[in-house]
Design an enzyme around this catalytic site. Structure first.
Site, PDB file in Angstrom:
ATOM      1  N   GLY A 154       0.839  -1.200   0.000  1.00 26.04           N
ATOM      2  CA  GLY A 154       0.000   0.000   0.000  1.00 26.04           C
ATOM      3  C   GLY A 154       0.874   1.251   0.000  1.00 26.04           C
ATOM      4  O   GLY A 154       2.110   1.172   0.040  1.00 26.04           O
ATOM      5  N   ASP A 155       0.206   2.403  -0.106  1.00 31.29           N
ATOM      6  CA  ASP A 155       0.909   3.703  -0.083  1.00 31.29           C
ATOM      7  C   ASP A 155       1.930   3.829  -1.206  1.00 31.29           C
ATOM      8  O   ASP A 155       2.969   4.481  -1.049  1.00 31.29           O
ATOM      9  CB  ASP A 155       1.610   3.926   1.278  1.00 31.29           C
ATOM     10  CG  ASP A 155       0.644   3.754   2.432  1.00 31.29           C
ATOM     11  OD1 ASP A 155      -0.488   4.237   2.314  1.00 31.29           O
ATOM     12  OD2 ASP A 155       1.010   3.108   3.426  1.00 31.29           O
ATOM     13  N   ASN A 214     -10.080   2.383   5.290  1.00 31.19           N
ATOM     14  CA  ASN A 214      -8.681   2.175   5.677  1.00 31.19           C
ATOM     15  C   ASN A 214      -7.740   2.794   4.644  1.00 31.19           C
ATOM     16  O   ASN A 214      -6.593   3.100   4.928  1.00 31.19           O
ATOM     17  CB  ASN A 214      -8.360   0.673   5.850  1.00 31.19           C
ATOM     18  CG  ASN A 214      -8.806  -0.195   4.690  1.00 31.19           C
ATOM     19  OD1 ASN A 214      -9.515   0.271   3.802  1.00 31.19           O
ATOM     20  ND2 ASN A 214      -8.418  -1.455   4.691  1.00 31.19           N
ATOM     21  N   GLY A 223      -6.189   5.602   2.053  1.00 28.83           N
ATOM     22  CA  GLY A 223      -6.028   7.050   2.081  1.00 28.83           C
ATOM     23  C   GLY A 223      -5.312   7.450   0.811  1.00 28.83           C
ATOM     24  O   GLY A 223      -4.104   7.328   0.728  1.00 28.83           O
ATOM     25  N   HIS A 224      -6.084   7.844  -0.195  1.00 32.70           N
ATOM     26  CA  HIS A 224      -5.474   8.194  -1.479  1.00 32.70           C
ATOM     27  C   HIS A 224      -5.247   9.697  -1.539  1.00 32.70           C
ATOM     28  O   HIS A 224      -6.193  10.485  -1.480  1.00 32.70           O
ATOM     29  CB  HIS A 224      -6.362   7.714  -2.631  1.00 32.70           C
ATOM     30  CG  HIS A 224      -6.354   6.218  -2.761  1.00 32.70           C
ATOM     31  ND1 HIS A 224      -7.233   5.512  -3.531  1.00 32.70           N
ATOM     32  CD2 HIS A 224      -5.536   5.285  -2.200  1.00 32.70           C
ATOM     33  CE1 HIS A 224      -6.959   4.219  -3.435  1.00 32.70           C
ATOM     34  NE2 HIS A 224      -5.942   4.063  -2.635  1.00 32.70           N
ATOM     35  N   ARG A 250     -22.022 -14.229   6.384  1.00 27.06           N
ATOM     36  CA  ARG A 250     -23.418 -14.023   5.944  1.00 27.06           C
ATOM     37  C   ARG A 250     -24.270 -13.386   7.027  1.00 27.06           C
ATOM     38  O   ARG A 250     -25.435 -13.720   7.214  1.00 27.06           O
ATOM     39  CB  ARG A 250     -24.029 -15.335   5.444  1.00 27.06           C
ATOM     40  CG  ARG A 250     -23.330 -15.808   4.186  1.00 27.06           C
ATOM     41  CD  ARG A 250     -23.320 -17.268   4.019  1.00 27.06           C
ATOM     42  NE  ARG A 250     -22.553 -17.909   5.064  1.00 27.06           N
ATOM     43  CZ  ARG A 250     -22.406 -19.221   5.183  1.00 27.06           C
ATOM     44  NH1 ARG A 250     -23.002 -20.013   4.326  1.00 27.06           N
ATOM     45  NH2 ARG A 250     -21.687 -19.737   6.152  1.00 27.06           N
ATOM     46  N   GLN A 263      -4.966  -0.293  -0.887  1.00 33.06           N
ATOM     47  CA  GLN A 263      -3.917  -1.116  -0.254  1.00 33.06           C
ATOM     48  C   GLN A 263      -2.951  -1.677  -1.314  1.00 33.06           C
ATOM     49  O   GLN A 263      -2.708  -1.005  -2.280  1.00 33.06           O
ATOM     50  CB  GLN A 263      -4.526  -2.241   0.597  1.00 33.06           C
ATOM     51  CG  GLN A 263      -5.216  -1.740   1.872  1.00 33.06           C
ATOM     52  CD  GLN A 263      -6.636  -1.295   1.638  1.00 33.06           C
ATOM     53  OE1 GLN A 263      -7.410  -1.991   1.015  1.00 33.06           O
ATOM     54  NE2 GLN A 263      -6.996  -0.139   2.136  1.00 33.06           N
ATOM     55  N   LEU A 310      10.377   8.552  -7.468  1.00 35.20           N
ATOM     56  CA  LEU A 310      11.799   8.415  -7.794  1.00 35.20           C
ATOM     57  C   LEU A 310      12.593   9.576  -7.180  1.00 35.20           C
ATOM     58  O   LEU A 310      13.711   9.395  -6.695  1.00 35.20           O
ATOM     59  CB  LEU A 310      12.001   8.390  -9.315  1.00 35.20           C
ATOM     60  CG  LEU A 310      13.449   8.198  -9.725  1.00 35.20           C
ATOM     61  CD1 LEU A 310      13.897   6.750  -9.494  1.00 35.20           C
ATOM     62  CD2 LEU A 310      13.690   8.580 -11.174  1.00 35.20           C
TER      63      LEU A 310
HETATM   64  P1  IMP Z   1      -6.912  -2.975   8.223  1.00 30.21           P
HETATM   65  O1  IMP Z   1      -7.085  -2.959   6.752  1.00 30.21           O
HETATM   66  O2  IMP Z   1      -7.314  -1.672   8.890  1.00 30.21           O
HETATM   67  O3  IMP Z   1      -7.557  -4.168   8.866  1.00 30.21           O
HETATM   68  O4  IMP Z   1      -5.340  -3.118   8.554  1.00 30.21           O
HETATM   69  C1  IMP Z   1      -4.607  -4.314   8.231  1.00 30.21           C
HETATM   70  C2  IMP Z   1      -3.206  -3.974   7.779  1.00 30.21           C
HETATM   71  O5  IMP Z   1      -3.253  -3.322   6.530  1.00 30.21           O
HETATM   72  C3  IMP Z   1      -2.451  -3.019   8.719  1.00 30.21           C
HETATM   73  O6  IMP Z   1      -1.080  -3.360   8.682  1.00 30.21           O
HETATM   74  C4  IMP Z   1      -2.635  -1.668   8.065  1.00 30.21           C
HETATM   75  O7  IMP Z   1      -1.619  -0.767   8.409  1.00 30.21           O
HETATM   76  C5  IMP Z   1      -2.596  -2.057   6.613  1.00 30.21           C
HETATM   77  N1  IMP Z   1      -3.338  -1.130   5.744  1.00 30.21           N
HETATM   78  C6  IMP Z   1      -4.668  -1.037   5.580  1.00 30.21           C
HETATM   79  N2  IMP Z   1      -4.982  -0.101   4.699  1.00 30.21           N
HETATM   80  C7  IMP Z   1      -3.831   0.414   4.268  1.00 30.21           C
HETATM   81  C8  IMP Z   1      -3.506   1.414   3.295  1.00 30.21           C
HETATM   82  O8  IMP Z   1      -4.360   2.006   2.639  1.00 30.21           O
HETATM   83  N3  IMP Z   1      -2.183   1.664   3.122  1.00 30.21           N
HETATM   84  C9  IMP Z   1      -1.214   0.988   3.799  1.00 30.21           C
HETATM   85  N4  IMP Z   1      -1.466   0.044   4.704  1.00 30.21           N
HETATM   86  C10 IMP Z   1      -2.772  -0.234   4.933  1.00 30.21           C
END
Ligand code: IMP
Length: 425
Positions: free
Chosen positions: A12-13, A38, A40-41, A144, A223, A331
């Site tokens: 992710g990120d 979860n 964050g774009h 379910r 992610q 980069l």
């Molecule tokens: P959850 O998705 O909140 O259950 O988190 C599970 C794992 O995924 C954790 O390690 C979070 O830090 C990671 N995670 C979830 N969403 C992101 C994202 O958008 N970017 C980076 N890591 C994420």
């Protein structure tokens, strides 16, 4: 533009928000297919920073239609907040944003369960979730026992919410967490349901109609591959499939209608939350990457763990997703480094590994096999053509692509739309 799936290739990120923003110019519909708030774009438009958690970044382009697909777990309160914020900034949201009636809701009791479950995990087994209720939301779906957005329109909705809160309270009690007020929660969601009603539609039918009409679809992953519930570093993963296969499951588009896959990959690696990370740099190099890359979570503000590029991960991501083109980001963060390491393989128990082990205990014990390339020690953010990059920068990028396979489509050298070198996309 051909129908395009865009996915993150690391943890992710990777900078997906910006690449989606760039590609949206050529798309008619942008569709989120998994995850929830979860994500964050971050997108910077005209010097203004936007962080979107649920709404596809395509909303920042006039006239584009944005869908939140059936595979997303949707926090209705978060969604309404995000809509209000965008509207207050002058963006037209209503009439352009639609939410799947098949999408599952993440409710406040899911957040409470997420926090209580994480708290109850033993040291060393904590996942470091974002606390957004994602795991419990998906668990209810698979079990379910979930509430779908379509249920928000049902006459017995309030009673159903109360019953769900009571069930959650039993689980919370077992985790020694305080009980929630079922009536107050039901009232809040009844109000949210009324506000969201015009947006809740059959997005699967919309996807099919748009595809039949020859529109261009951009499927936006959140992610990354290494956080995939099946292919990631389980159990230190999220609860959905951010990989390309998830795009069809989470939108209703047939796999046969996907024309290409774009993998977004950062020129180094970061991870937020717990779990193995073979190329992590604990010292000065890690601090420098974090500071120069602004590596702090867009959703939680947590500092990200930083390290060198891992080509084992890159190769794996190319295979799992069928990446045709890479969009390589950030980069420029490497501009000041005199030497840059690339992990080309792992070493485990005296053996060389070229593929990613499934067992996190094995991955944790892997030592990266590095090769080192010279840096370029000059600014690259102002450049607009690949040919104008310093020779060492071109060589570094070429080596990463050679190690991972696929082709380079976009190279990003800064956060703005203008800091984007277009090669093949
Ligand atoms: P959850 O998705 O909140 O259950 O988190 C599970 C794992 O995924 C954790 O390690 C979070 O830090 C990671 N995670 C979830 N969403 C992101 C994202 O958008 N970017 C980076 N890591 C994420």
């Amino acid at each position: 533009m051909p129908n395009t799936v865009l996915v993150g290739a690391q943890w992710g990120d990777e900078g997906k928000g910006k690449i989606i923003d760039v590609l949206t110019a050529q798309a008619d519909l942008v569709i989120r297919f998994q995850g929830g708030s979860n994500a964050g774009h971050t997108v910077i438009v005209g010097g203004r920073k936007h962080v979107l958690h649920l709404i596809p970044s395509g909303i920042l382009h006039d006239g584009k239609i944005c869908l939140i697909g059936n595979g997303v777990v949707i926090d209705p309160l978060e969604l309404l907040d995000e809509m209000r914020l965008l509207e207050s900034q002058g963006y037209v949201v209503r009439g352009r944003l639609f939410v799947s009636d098949r999408g599952h809701a993440v409710m406040s009791y899911h957040r409470a369960l997420d926090a209580a479950q994480e708290q109850a995990r033993a040291e060393g087994r904590k996942i470091g979730t974002t606390g957004r209720g994602i795991g419990p939301g998906y668990a209810d779906k698979i079990n379910r026992a979930g509430l779908r957005l379509g249920d928000f329109l049902a006459p017995d909705f309030a009673a159903r919410v109360r019953a769900h809160v009571e069930a959650a309270n039993r689980e919370l009690a077992a985790l020694h967490a305080p009980a929630l007020d079922a009536d107050a929660i039901a009232d809040r969601y009844v109000t949210a349901a009324a506000a969201l009603k015009p947006l809740i539609v059959d997005t699967v039918a919309m996807v099919h109609a748009a595809d039949r009409a020859g529109k261009s679809l951009l499927l936006e992953g959140a992610q990354g591959t290494m956080l995939d519930i099946d292919f990631g570093t389980y159990p230190f993963v999220t609860s959905s499939n951010p990989t390309a296969g998830g795009a069809c499951i989470g939108s209703g588009l047939s796999p046969r209608r996907v024309d290409r896959v774009v993998g977004v990959i950062k020129a180094y690696t970061t991870r937020v939350g717990a779990g193995p990370f073979p190329t992590e740099c604990m010292g000065e190099d890690g601090d420098l990457l974090r500071a120069r890359g602004g590596e702090f979570g867009a959703t939680t503000g947590r500092p990200r763990r930083c390290g060198w590029f891992d080509a084992v991960v890159g190769r794996y991501a190319r295979e799992v997703n069928g990446v045709d083109f890479w969009a390589m980001t950030k980069l420029d963060v490497l501009d000041t480094l005199p030497g840059i390491k690339i992990c080309v393989a792992y070493e485990h128990a005296g053996r060389r590994l070229d593929t990613l082990p499934a067992d996190v205990a094995v991955l944790d014990a892997c030592r990266p096999v590095y090769e080192e390339m010279p840096g370029w020690c000059c600014e690259t953010s102002h450049l607009t053509r690949f040919e104008d990059l310093p020779t060492n920068a071109r060589a570094y990028v070429a080596r990463l692509v050679e190690l991972c396979g696929g082709r380079l489509g976009i190279l990003s050298v800064g956060p703005g739309r203008e800091n984007t070198l277009r090669l093949a996309l």
